[in-house]
Design a protein around this motif. Structure first.
Motif, mmCIF file in Angstrom:
data_model
loop_
_atom_site.group_PDB
_atom_site.id
_atom_site.type_symbol
_atom_site.label_atom_id
_atom_site.label_comp_id
_atom_site.label_asym_id
_atom_site.label_seq_id
_atom_site.Cartn_x
_atom_site.Cartn_y
_atom_site.Cartn_z
ATOM 1 N N GLU B 57 0.830 -1.205 0.000
ATOM 2 C CA GLU B 57 0.000 0.000 0.000
ATOM 3 C C GLU B 57 0.863 1.253 0.000
ATOM 4 O O GLU B 57 0.386 2.326 -0.331
ATOM 5 N N MET B 315 -7.005 -3.635 -4.708
ATOM 6 C CA MET B 315 -7.907 -2.490 -4.817
ATOM 7 C C MET B 315 -7.093 -1.246 -5.077
ATOM 8 O O MET B 315 -6.167 -0.925 -4.349
ATOM 9 N N ARG B 323 -5.024 0.859 -2.695
ATOM 10 C CA ARG B 323 -5.787 0.994 -1.463
ATOM 11 C C ARG B 323 -5.545 -0.227 -0.596
ATOM 12 O O ARG B 323 -5.395 -0.130 0.617
ATOM 13 N N ARG B 324 -5.494 -1.372 -1.230
ATOM 14 C CA ARG B 324 -5.312 -2.593 -0.469
ATOM 15 C C ARG B 324 -4.777 -3.635 -1.416
ATOM 16 O O ARG B 324 -5.173 -3.676 -2.589
#
Lengths: 592, 366, 143
Positions: B57, B315, B323-324
């Motif tokens: 991340e 993500m 994001r992830r």
């Protein structure tokens, strides 16, 4: 990606999971996303033909329901979630209590790694946290290393590059470096301040003489002989300018001389160091008060540095403040320090304020024979600006502290009566981020005191003839970091600018101004020391060697002994102690 | 019955690992032993946990390729490929056909490398050291092919977002073909040992049995599941060029250590065949489509790693940082099964049973 | 040279411990011992027991939990001993230096004598590192 969305209803969610189990779905894993106070967990299942995602949103404190009653295999993923997001998964069949991936206990009680865990990630090279924390950016790691290697002279010179008063700083500095030290977390920082003192003290006999540059023929006037003024004068003198310091007391030292009690900074240390610097840089000291800056320029000075300090004590703005027996902290301290008198303070003393000045005054009063000294502060202990060491030393000497109390009025008489009001901290914060104290209604109480000492802050007493722009609180207004003022060729620094501050901050401003003045006079500023690659000594092979060294503690006078006089309280390091202490450094500056 | 004849109801706890001759990697299993039989197991992992998911991340999404590659050194190419597939989907990047075939070649090469490594280590764990040495000698064929491809024996580093960053010329393709022939010949020589040799069969047949129903419930994946008769193989999802290739998952029904052993052995031949087929069918053309967008949205990628299903949930939020990035590796999914199959067997069987699920701790903990 | 020293140098027993690597270096260490590179012909024997080892070969960056295991292994190994850190991440943390649970190279935990670079280090390099380690072992043993 298709996901059936289910929001925070444990029962319905588990029902869905059971349905999937009936359909012979295989549990894959959980993806958790941190959304601040809520978390979003996506459960992935494989039914053999398709991927099914169940989405569950729950508040963080509530945690997730465990699905191990349906899918026992989920315990691995759920333990992992507990580990990574510190949230509770309730009903886990095999609960490893957030200790699956991450370690349960630190490797060692004190360890380099444990300090690194919480810190910023190391990138490149590296000033060292101690150096970064120091206002004057003294190369702390370097001199600590030099002391460890026994090179005291080198260490002393390293300090001089940035700050001209090692012996004084070694006693009175508030030591931001120690607070920056990675080992501070374990309450055993490398005592950089005392090491500095050790370096300076062991060189008393050795004449330090740095080469002055060729005379430039320029003349600089420094108004005020305090830490900032002397620093500027010193560096300008070294650069070859002809510097004259105008000090109305005739004796240099400024706040260091007048307001720091002698039991923290002995007179001989102060005098010797200042005299050495004055001699080294060829500074002329003139004992007179400057009334107008224009006059100075007319006398042939090319630039002026104003560091007149802040000597006007703030008033409490309460009734009866001008009664006899109410003093300003600076009056009392300079009475003793400058004029060598011993003012009568009586048996009971009340000090109002929470800064270092208040604590110093309280300690001084104990030495002057006061039996009961109490410091009243309107906020709580956490907000107290005085340094913790000083507060602790004062408490050991029998000074009482009363927090959350603010004076309302003083009734004259013998003894004086002071009416206080209890305070409480409001939720809203002031511009500095401190919680505001507000009075607690109906909580007034009265105390008796022979002497009341006011120590709530200082303002600048700027002579009329200076014609400098000031800010709304009366401090000299400056335009940049070096301290350029509204008048051409005039710089300002020290307590006279922005707010009263510590010695090391004054030194920083003096040095910055000196550099700017030199550039103004056609020089190239104070040469910045370059990073010498040879400083990069090899890493220690065994961390445990460093970790195993016990911190050294210098001897201090016993509280019962020290209140009898003005002898220096804190002792310095012996040679062995200093080497040992310096070897304790983790060398963050090149280890990270 | 007098007191001395009563069975001693005392359980012993044996820590297995983190440092153990059988394990190349540290994992600790705490066994509760009752009279030389395992009655309980608590896995204690975390010796290799680095926090790669979190680091993904923080990094630039393009740099994550090399980080994901190092989730595991054995199946490194597959990690990079799974991550690239996910990012390609989030950025709408089309992968050229030739790159798809090359990815299959290299991921099958990884599988070969991994299975051979495992067959050797497994032989070592049952004390069959000469077999271990033989297999590791043959494994060098694969590694030298790796080296000829990208100059590196372990980390291929050929996978990139939008395709692959290395092409194969005719010379290399023929070397791959002859290498595969040689490898097949060598392994065929050794294969009967695994099928017939008594010392192998004694240690494996009937040990660590995982019934089909149980395997499904525990979420077993890869050879562990296929050894229990579940025809589960992510390659059948048809990612990359697998939809154009002809293969059936290797399945054995017995569910014991021997079945898992044979699944892997037969997959070695399957991989060799797939590589050869790919090299035949591979079209000409470019191998890389540049991508200039930032990943946005969320996607799930599942691919078949040597140890089973590898799951990436990536993500993006339209910036260069993700994001992830959730990585679920096959060994993590197999841990419940591992804990389950150990119970009830002798202490002396622990080593082969643990090895039989091919634990890759580096993957597990990331 | 003492007989024991001589025996030790002729056949160093190595203890391999992975404290967080991606496996790449670990399998290369095993590859260095198996037929193609065959460090065993030089007398190198991989042993699982720290109490019998002369050389500790460590791979991977240190994390809190593995550091504890590593320290304990190091303490159990009798003197003289040398430590070889194999791979970029064992030396400095390598690609994992930014990961949250990693605090850098293994030299943060135990003293390291030989660093073998590479990601993953090649078997040739590992053998070279071992030979260098033996030279250090000889010095430590007073040879």
């Amino acid at each position: 990606m298709t996901a059936q969305r289910i929001v925070s209803d444990g029962g319905v969610f588990l029902e869905k999971v059971r349905e999937l189990r009936e359909r012979d779905a295989r549990f894959i894993t959980i993806t958790v996303i941190d959304c601040g106070d809520r978390i979003e967990a996506v459960y992935h299942f494989d039914t053999g033909s398709e991927l099914v995602n169940l989405r569950l949103e729950v508040p963080k404190e509530e945690g997730l329901p465990s699905i191990t009653s349906v899918y026992s295999a989920a315990f691995v993923a759920e333990n992992e979630v507990q580990d990574q997001y510190k949230i509770k998964v309730s009903g886990l069949s095999l609960d490893l209590k957030g200790r699956m991936l991450k370690s349960d206990a630190p490797v060692l009680a004190v360890s380099i790694p444990s300090a690194l865990e919480g810190g910023t990630q190391p990138t490149g090279r590296k000033l060292g946290r101690c150096r970064e924390s120091c206002p004057a950016m003294v190369n702390v790691p370097k001199y600590v290393r030099q002391i460890a290697a026994g090179d005291i002279e080198g260490a002393y010179n390293t300090i001089l590059e940035r700050a001209p008063f090692p012996a004084i700083l070694g006693r009175v500095c508030f030591a931001a470096c120690e607070r920056g030290c990675r080992q501070y977390r374990d309450e055993r920082p490398v005592r950089c301040r005392l090491l500095k003192r050790y370096a300076a003290d062991s060189l008393v006999q050795l004449k330090q003489r740095r080469e002055r540059a060729k005379p430039t023929g320029k003349r600089v006037a420094v108004v005020g002989g305090g830490p900032a003024g002397l620093t500027a004068a010193y560096y300008l003198g070294l650069l070859g300018h002809e510097v004259t310091v105008f000090e109305k007391r005739g004796v240099c030292g400024g706040a260091m001389l007048a307001y720091i009690p002698r039991f923290r900074l002995p007179q001989n240390v102060l005098d010797a160091e200042i005299a050495a610097r004055i001699e080294e840089a060829g500074i002329r000291v003139e004992a007179r008060e400057v009334e107008s800056l224009e006059n100075l320029f007319r006398q042939g000075f090319d630039a002026v540095f104003v560091a007149i300090g802040a000597q006007k004590g703030l008033k409490l703005m309460i009734e009866g403040e001008d009664s006899p027996g109410v003093y300003d902290v600076m009056e009392i301290l300079s009475e003793i320090n400058v004029y060598g008198r011993r003012p009568e303070v009586g048996k009971i003393v009340a000090v109002i304020g929470g800064g270092d000045g208040a604590v110093d005054a309280a300690r001084v009063c104990r030495r002057l024979g006061a039996e009961s000294v109490t410091v009243f502060y309107r906020r709580s202990r956490e907000e107290m600006p005085a340094s913790l060491d000083q507060v602790e030393a004062a408490m050991a000497e029998g000074v009482d502290f009363m927090c959350l109390a603010s004076p309302v009025r003083i009734i004259p008489g013998k003894p004086l009566k002071v009416v206080f009001q209890k305070m409480q901290l409001a939720q809203e914060k002031d511009e500095k981020g401190r919680r505001k104290p507000v009075p607690l209604p109906g909580s007034e109480f009265t105390i008796e005191a022979d002497t009341v000492i006011r120590a709530i802050g200082q303002r600048v007493d700027l002579p009329k003839g200076f014609n400098l722009e000031v800010d709304e609180r009366g401090f000299v207004a400056t335009k940049d970091k070096a301290g350029a003022t509204s008048m051409k060729g005039v710089w300002a620094g020290g307590d006279a600018v922005v707010r009263p501050k510590s010695v090391i901050e004054g030194i920083k401003e003096g040095r910055a101004a000196a550099s700017a003045i030199d550039k103004y006079l056609g020089g190239s500023g104070i040469p910045e020391p370059v990073v010498d690659e040879s400083e990069l000594v090899p890493r220690p092979h065994d961390a445990s060697e460093i970790l195993g060294i016990e911190p050294a503690t210098p001897k201090c006078l016993e509280p019962t002994v020290r209140i009898k006089g003005f002898d220096e309280v804190e002792g310095g390091f012996e040679r062995d102690d200093a080497t040992r202490e310096a070897s304790r450094c983790w060398r963050c500056d090149w280890n990270e | 019955m007098n007191e001395t004849e009563q069975p001693v109801e005392v359980n012993t706890v044996i820590p297995f690992g983190p440092q153990h001759p059988v394990l190349p990697e540290p994992i600790q299993l705490r066994f509760t032993i009752h009279q030389d039989k395992v009655v309980g197991v608590v896995p204690n992992i975390g010796y290799i946990h680095r926090g790669i998911e979190k680091a993904c991340e923080l990094n630039d999404y393009k740099k994550n390729v090399s980080l994901c590659e190092r989730v595991c050194g054995i199946c490194n190419f597959m990690h990079a490929m799974a991550y690239c597939e996910a990012v390609e989907e989030l950025t709408d990047t089309e992968v050229p056909d030739r790159a798809k075939y090359l990815r299959v070649v290299w991921s099958e090469l990884s599988r070969l490398q991994s299975h051979l490594l495992w067959l050797g280590l497994f032989a070592d764990s049952i004390g069959f050291e000469s077999l271990f040495m033989h297999i590791w000698r043959d494994r060098e064929i694969v590694l030298s092919l790796n080296e000829k491809t990208s100059g590196h024996r372990i980390h291929l580093s050929t996978c990139a977002i939008g395709g692959v960053n290395k092409d194969m010329d005719k010379g290399l393709i023929s070397e791959y073909k002859s290498g595969m022939e040689l490898l097949e010949r060598r392994i065929r020589e050794l294969a009967p040992v695994f099928y017939k040799d008594r010392s192998v069969k004694d240690r494996t047949v009937g040990k660590g049995v995982l019934p089909k129903k149980r395997a499904m419930l525990l979420g077993a994946v890869g050879p562990t599941a296929r050894g229990s008769g579940i025809p589960q193989d992510m390659r059948r999802l048809g990612y990359e060029a697998y939809s154009n290739l002809d293969f059936e998952p290797v399945v054995h029904d017995e569910g014991d250590v021997h079945a898992r052993l044979l699944v892997r052995l037969e997959e070695v031949f399957q991989s060799i065949r797939l590589i050869k087929e790919c090299l035949e069918k591979m079209p000409e053309g470019p191998v890389m489509n540049k991508n200039r967008r930032f990943p946005n949205g969320a996607t799930v990628v599942r691919i078949e790693q040597p140890r089973g299903e590898l799951f990436y949930n990536v993500m993006g939020n339209g910036t260069k940082r993700l994001r992830r990035c959730r990585i679920r590796t096959p060994t993590l999914a197999n841990i419940p099964a591992l804990v389950d199959i150990l119970v009830g067997y002798d202490v002396s069987d622990i080593a082969p049973i643990v090895m039989s699920v091919d634990p890759c701790i580096s993957c597990t903990e990331r | 040279m003492r007989l024991v020293t001589r025996a030790r140098l002729k056949s160093p027993w190595i203890l391999h411990f992975d404290c967080g690597s991606c496996n790449g270096c670990d399998i290369e260490i095993l590859a260095a011992l198996t037929p193609k590179f065959d460090a065993e012909r030089l007398g190198v024997v991989n042993i699982g027991d720290p109490k019998q080892a002369d050389v500790i070969v460590v791979t991977g960056p240190a994390n809190p939990r593995s550091a504890r295991a590593l320290r304990s292994l190091y303490e159990q190994t009798p003197d003289p001993k040398v430590v070889v850190a194999v791979g970029a991440c064992a030396a400095t943390g390598g690609v994992f230096r930014n990961c949250e649970n990693v605090f850098g190279g293994v030299d943060k935990v135990i003293p390291v004598d030989v660093y073998v670079p590479g990601c993953a280090a090649r078997p040739e390099q590992i053998i070279d590192g071992l030979l260098l380690a033996l030279r250090k072992l000889k010095e430590k043993d007073g040879g």
